[in-house]
Design a protein around this motif. Structure first.
Motif, PDB file in Angstrom:
ATOM      1  N   UNK A  73       7.361  -5.602  -6.667  1.00  0.00           N
ATOM      2  CA  UNK A  73       8.299  -6.515  -6.024  1.00  0.00           C
ATOM      3  C   UNK A  73       9.699  -6.012  -6.354  1.00  0.00           C
ATOM      4  N   UNK A  74      10.569  -6.024  -5.346  1.00  0.00           N
ATOM      5  CA  UNK A  74      11.904  -5.488  -5.584  1.00  0.00           C
ATOM      6  C   UNK A  74      12.829  -5.698  -4.410  1.00  0.00           C
ATOM      7  N   UNK A  75      13.858  -4.861  -4.343  1.00  0.00           N
ATOM      8  CA  UNK A  75      14.913  -4.991  -3.331  1.00  0.00           C
ATOM      9  C   UNK A  75      15.054  -3.677  -2.580  1.00  0.00           C
ATOM     10  N   UNK A  76      15.161  -3.755  -1.264  1.00  0.00           N
ATOM     11  CA  UNK A  76      15.341  -2.561  -0.444  1.00  0.00           C
ATOM     12  C   UNK A  76      16.725  -1.981  -0.705  1.00  0.00           C
ATOM     13  N   UNK A  77      16.755  -0.733  -1.172  1.00  0.00           N
ATOM     14  CA  UNK A  77      18.034  -0.082  -1.479  1.00  0.00           C
ATOM     15  C   UNK A  77      18.522   0.780  -0.317  1.00  0.00           C
ATOM     16  N   UNK A  78      17.587   1.419   0.385  1.00  0.00           N
ATOM     17  CA  UNK A  78      17.964   2.200   1.559  1.00  0.00           C
ATOM     18  C   UNK A  78      16.776   2.265   2.508  1.00  0.00           C
ATOM     19  N   UNK A  79      17.045   2.628   3.764  1.00  0.00           N
ATOM     20  CA  UNK A  79      15.975   2.665   4.771  1.00  0.00           C
ATOM     21  C   UNK A  79      16.050   3.957   5.572  1.00  0.00           C
ATOM     22  N   UNK A  80      14.884   4.377   6.071  1.00  0.00           N
ATOM     23  CA  UNK A  80      14.824   5.552   6.927  1.00  0.00           C
ATOM     24  C   UNK A  80      15.360   5.251   8.318  1.00  0.00           C
ATOM     25  N   UNK A  81      15.628   6.297   9.072  1.00  0.00           N
ATOM     26  CA  UNK A  81      16.285   6.165  10.378  1.00  0.00           C
ATOM     27  C   UNK A  81      15.451   5.417  11.413  1.00  0.00           C
ATOM     28  N   UNK A  82      14.116   5.369  11.227  1.00  0.00           N
ATOM     29  CA  UNK A  82      13.244   4.716  12.206  1.00  0.00           C
ATOM     30  C   UNK A  82      12.789   3.316  11.783  1.00  0.00           C
ATOM     31  N   UNK A  83      13.233   2.848  10.648  1.00  0.00           N
ATOM     32  CA  UNK A  83      12.800   1.544  10.136  1.00  0.00           C
ATOM     33  C   UNK A  83      13.446   0.415  10.941  1.00  0.00           C
ATOM     34  N   UNK A  84      12.610  -0.539  11.381  1.00  0.00           N
ATOM     35  CA  UNK A  84      13.106  -1.675  12.167  1.00  0.00           C
ATOM     36  C   UNK A  84      12.769  -3.026  11.545  1.00  0.00           C
ATOM     37  N   UNK A  85      11.806  -3.049  10.625  1.00  0.00           N
ATOM     38  CA  UNK A  85      11.333  -4.329  10.083  1.00  0.00           C
ATOM     39  C   UNK A  85      12.120  -4.820   8.874  1.00  0.00           C
ATOM     40  N   UNK A  86      12.837  -3.922   8.202  1.00  0.00           N
ATOM     41  CA  UNK A  86      13.512  -4.291   6.963  1.00  0.00           C
ATOM     42  C   UNK A  86      14.962  -3.809   6.983  1.00  0.00           C
ATOM     43  N   UNK A  87      15.771  -4.507   6.177  1.00  0.00           N
ATOM     44  CA  UNK A  87      17.183  -4.159   6.038  1.00  0.00           C
ATOM     45  C   UNK A  87      17.527  -3.958   4.572  1.00  0.00           C
ATOM     46  N   UNK A  88      18.605  -3.223   4.327  1.00  0.00           N
ATOM     47  CA  UNK A  88      19.080  -3.036   2.955  1.00  0.00           C
ATOM     48  C   UNK A  88      19.390  -4.412   2.360  1.00  0.00           C
ATOM     49  N   UNK A  89      18.923  -4.630   1.143  1.00  0.00           N
ATOM     50  CA  UNK A  89      19.140  -5.908   0.465  1.00  0.00           C
ATOM     51  C   UNK A  89      17.988  -6.882   0.576  1.00  0.00           C
ATOM     52  N   UNK A  90      17.019  -6.608   1.454  1.00  0.00           N
ATOM     53  CA  UNK A  90      15.852  -7.486   1.583  1.00  0.00           C
ATOM     54  C   UNK A  90      15.045  -7.483   0.282  1.00  0.00           C
ATOM     55  N   UNK A  91      14.599  -8.662  -0.116  1.00  0.00           N
ATOM     56  CA  UNK A  91      13.681  -8.774  -1.241  1.00  0.00           C
ATOM     57  C   UNK A  91      12.261  -8.653  -0.692  1.00  0.00           C
ATOM     58  N   UNK A  92      11.532  -7.669  -1.168  1.00  0.00           N
ATOM     59  CA  UNK A  92      10.210  -7.364  -0.616  1.00  0.00           C
ATOM     60  C   UNK A  92       9.182  -7.248  -1.735  1.00  0.00           C
ATOM     61  N   UNK A  93       7.914  -7.338  -1.348  1.00  0.00           N
ATOM     62  CA  UNK A  93       6.835  -7.118  -2.314  1.00  0.00           C
ATOM     63  C   UNK A  93       5.620  -6.583  -1.571  1.00  0.00           C
ATOM     64  N   UNK A  94       4.666  -6.061  -2.320  1.00  0.00           N
ATOM     65  CA  UNK A  94       3.478  -5.519  -1.677  1.00  0.00           C
ATOM     66  C   UNK A  94       2.690  -4.632  -2.606  1.00  0.00           C
ATOM     67  N   UNK A  95       2.066  -3.629  -2.007  1.00  0.00           N
ATOM     68  CA  UNK A  95       1.146  -2.766  -2.740  1.00  0.00           C
ATOM     69  C   UNK A  95       1.198  -1.369  -2.151  1.00  0.00           C
ATOM     70  N   UNK A  96       1.168  -0.373  -3.018  1.00  0.00           N
ATOM     71  CA  UNK A  96       1.040   1.000  -2.554  1.00  0.00           C
ATOM     72  C   UNK A  96      -0.030   1.692  -3.389  1.00  0.00           C
ATOM     73  N   UNK A  97      -1.116   2.073  -2.728  1.00  0.00           N
ATOM     74  CA  UNK A  97      -2.254   2.674  -3.403  1.00  0.00           C
ATOM     75  C   UNK A  97      -2.235   4.194  -3.284  1.00  0.00           C
ATOM     76  N   UNK A  98      -2.880   4.849  -4.250  1.00  0.00           N
ATOM     77  CA  UNK A  98      -3.052   6.316  -4.200  1.00  0.00           C
ATOM     78  C   UNK A  98      -1.705   7.004  -3.967  1.00  0.00           C
ATOM     79  N   UNK A  99      -0.697   6.567  -4.730  1.00  0.00           N
ATOM     80  CA  UNK A  99       0.663   7.051  -4.471  1.00  0.00           C
ATOM     81  C   UNK A  99       1.310   7.544  -5.755  1.00  0.00           C
ATOM     82  N   UNK A 100       2.635   7.657  -5.699  1.00  0.00           N
ATOM     83  CA  UNK A 100       3.386   8.078  -6.865  1.00  0.00           C
ATOM     84  C   UNK A 100       3.631   6.939  -7.839  1.00  0.00           C
TER      85      UNK A 100
END
Length: 320
Positions: A73-100
């Motif tokens: 859980x955290x805050x969006x600091x920057x976004x890629x050029x094709x991102x449409x669902x989120x903005x910088x500063x959004x508080x988000x949470x979720x899961x990322x598996x098999x990743x870094x």
């Protein structure tokens, strides 16, 4: 940035906190500054490389993926050029598996993966473990057991992350819940909705006369051989903990005995369940219990605590 890794199997002392390059989001990714992340019993098992046949997938002699942590859980600091669902500063949470790994200061996540705006009525502390406990248990109760209103479910390990999530979800789904836990956790599991509680330190499963539509062994400590007399004619025994006996039973009785690795479900199926959970949290129908929290620098202590088996609910890592 700082991140927790392990390059060898072993005790919590194999965990290292390293300095690594801060990731840059791809066109379809968001960069999340992580406020909190989960640490789970599954993390400790992967770190230990147990059960050993799991190393066929994790790495025979050392881990292929050296990162730790899946829920964040955290805050969006920057976004890629094709991102449409989120903005910088959004508080988000979720899961990322098999990743870094989410036990880190930053993480890049594709906007199409399991990530959503954090409900205002829950904190970052409460949000980080949702995908570990609630998402897994919801998959078992809804997609695997197809739990119906009025059915009776027995939940073993009811005070843990998966178990406490299952108790609440089963009640939301209209089931009658019998929870199995130790003496010291009886009041807790009653407080989250259990209709009946079995104290495993005082009552043997062999002495139970009830029949259950579903038995959910969230911690993998029940024997199917000893439990099968408790399952109704059309009932099911299910667990997220794979063992030799479960594999054997599934080969000969796949309709009665169920195992699943929730994390390998298709992304769209995980997101469906995840978004339903988000709505339930927004409505205040679900609650995340936090047992302990640790700083990222103290993650080895968190792993030690998890291995005691005394955890009630969830353990969370906090970035300072």
């Amino acid at each position: 940035m700082k991140a927790a890794i392990y390059t060898n199997y072993g005790s919590p002392e194999v965990i290292q906190i390293i300095n690594t390059e801060k990731p840059t989001p791809k066109p379809n990714e968001v960069l999340v500054k992580i406020k909190t992340s989960s640490v789970t019993r599954a993390d400790t098992m992967m770190r230990q490389g147990v059960p050993k046949y799991g190393r066929l997938f994790l790495g025979l002699f050392k881990p292929k993926n050296t990162a730790l942590g899946t829920g964040f859980s955290g805050v969006v600091e920057s976004i890629g050029s094709q991102v449409t669902k989120f903005n910088i500063g959004d508080e988000v949470f979720g899961e990322k598996l098999f990743s870094n790994g989410c036990n880190a200061e930053f993480l890049c996540v594709s906007e199409d993966l399991v990530i959503e705006i954090k409900p205002n009525n829950i904190s970052h502390l409460e949000a980080a473990p949702i995908c570990d406990g609630f998402l897994t248990s919801y998959n078992f109760l809804k997609d695997i057991a197809d739990l119906k209103q009025g059915q009776h479910i027995l939940i073993n390990g009811a005070s843990g992350s998966l178990g406490s999530a299952a108790v609440q979800l089963a009640k939301v789904m209209g089931a009658k819940v019998t929870a199995v836990c130790s003496t010291r956790n009886i009041d807790f599991v009653k407080s989250i909705g259990a209709d009946e509680v079995i104290d495993y330190t005082k009552t043997s499963m062999a002495n139970i006369q009830e029949k259950y539509n579903v038995i959910y062994d969230s911690v993998g400590t029940l024997s199917y051989k000893d439990s099968k007399k408790l399952i109704s004619s059309n009932g099911v025994f299910m667990t997220p903990v794979l063992s030799g006996q479960i594999l054997y039973r599934m080969l000969f009785n796949s309709k009665k005995v169920k195992f699943a690795a929730t994390g390998i479900k298709k992304t769209e199926e995980l997101k469906r369940l995840f978004l339903e959970l988000v709505d339930l949290f927004k409505q205040g129908k679900l609650y995340t219990n936090i047992d302990k929290s640790y700083k990222l620098s103290d993650i080895a202590d968190a792993h030690h605590y998890l291995e005691t088996g005394r955890k009630v609910g969830n353990v969370v890592i906090i970035n300072s």
